[in-house]
Scaffold this active site. Sequence first.
Site, PDB file in Angstrom:
ATOM      1  N   ILE A  91       3.908   0.893  -0.598  1.00  0.00           N
ATOM      2  CA  ILE A  91       2.554   0.445  -0.260  1.00  0.00           C
ATOM      3  C   ILE A  91       2.624  -0.764   0.666  1.00  0.00           C
ATOM      4  O   ILE A  91       3.353  -1.721   0.381  1.00  0.00           O
ATOM      5  CB  ILE A  91       1.793   0.023  -1.542  1.00  0.00           C
ATOM      6  CG1 ILE A  91       1.853   1.139  -2.590  1.00  0.00           C
ATOM      7  CG2 ILE A  91       0.343  -0.353  -1.228  1.00  0.00           C
ATOM      8  CD1 ILE A  91       1.516   0.678  -3.996  1.00  0.00           C
ATOM      9  N   CYS A  92       1.882  -0.715   1.754  1.00  0.00           N
ATOM     10  CA  CYS A  92       1.834  -1.853   2.669  1.00  0.00           C
ATOM     11  C   CYS A  92       0.663  -2.738   2.258  1.00  0.00           C
ATOM     12  O   CYS A  92      -0.489  -2.463   2.593  1.00  0.00           O
ATOM     13  CB  CYS A  92       1.671  -1.344   4.108  1.00  0.00           C
ATOM     14  SG  CYS A  92       1.573  -2.664   5.315  1.00  0.00           S
ATOM     15  N   LEU A  93       0.952  -3.750   1.461  1.00  0.00           N
ATOM     16  CA  LEU A  93      -0.090  -4.637   0.921  1.00  0.00           C
ATOM     17  C   LEU A  93       0.505  -6.040   0.828  1.00  0.00           C
ATOM     18  O   LEU A  93       1.509  -6.243   0.140  1.00  0.00           O
ATOM     19  CB  LEU A  93      -0.526  -4.117  -0.460  1.00  0.00           C
ATOM     20  CG  LEU A  93      -1.626  -4.873  -1.190  1.00  0.00           C
ATOM     21  CD1 LEU A  93      -2.942  -4.786  -0.419  1.00  0.00           C
ATOM     22  CD2 LEU A  93      -1.825  -4.312  -2.597  1.00  0.00           C
TER      23      LEU A  93
END
Lengths: 153, 86
Positions: A91-93
């Site tokens: 996840i790109c967070l």
Amino acid sequence: MSNTMEKRLQKELMKLVSEPPAGVTFDSESADSKLTLWKVKVVGAKDTLYDGESFILQFKFTPKYPFESPQVIFIGPNIPVHPHIYSNGHICLSILTDDWSPALSVQAVCLSIVSMLSSCKKKVRPPDNVVYVSTCSKNPKKTNWYYHDDSQS
Amino acid sequence: MKVTIQKWIGVASWKWQVNDDNCGICRMPFDSCCPECKLPGDDCTIVWGECSHCFHVHCILKWLQSQNYQDQTCPMCRQSWKFKTH
């Protein structure tokens, strides 16, 4: 294992079981005995693109938690199709790496991910999905994420 | 009637004057100590930042040590962290 990590995770676990936020369910049986690996079920909110879909988030904690962020990925057969979620579950967070703060928690991360799903307008994989998935480390925290603010778009 | 006090034992209680119940880092009550200590009080004191957020000194020091010196921030409000001096 540090006392800080152990005590905080015990508190967070009790709270997540007794007062889970909307769309999040957690079975404490799914955590291992040392509390270093949790599996949290997340359900897509009503009237969003993920309405009715359910996903599993895996949290991995090191003894440095909460000074170090947990490693969070989607696992299982259903990985949300989302512009910031890779097909391997990464996840790109930003709060999962650069913007982590010990004031955050498992609950805060879950809520952030639910809201990231809810605000999605088009179910697509990230444009670099194929390349990323074939070259990245198993640990998403080893990736040099390049974050964009897409809250305005 | 005349009463003569022969002996008395004083008991005092103390409390930190804080605007929050729990430390935002370890989540333990401020009236207790951080998870690495055994006794609350001067050995496990509370410190404030200029942003007015407070933490157990041991907790905030661990957080600051885990960050680069130039981007040490308050865990609550992300303003750059400076110890408040009274």
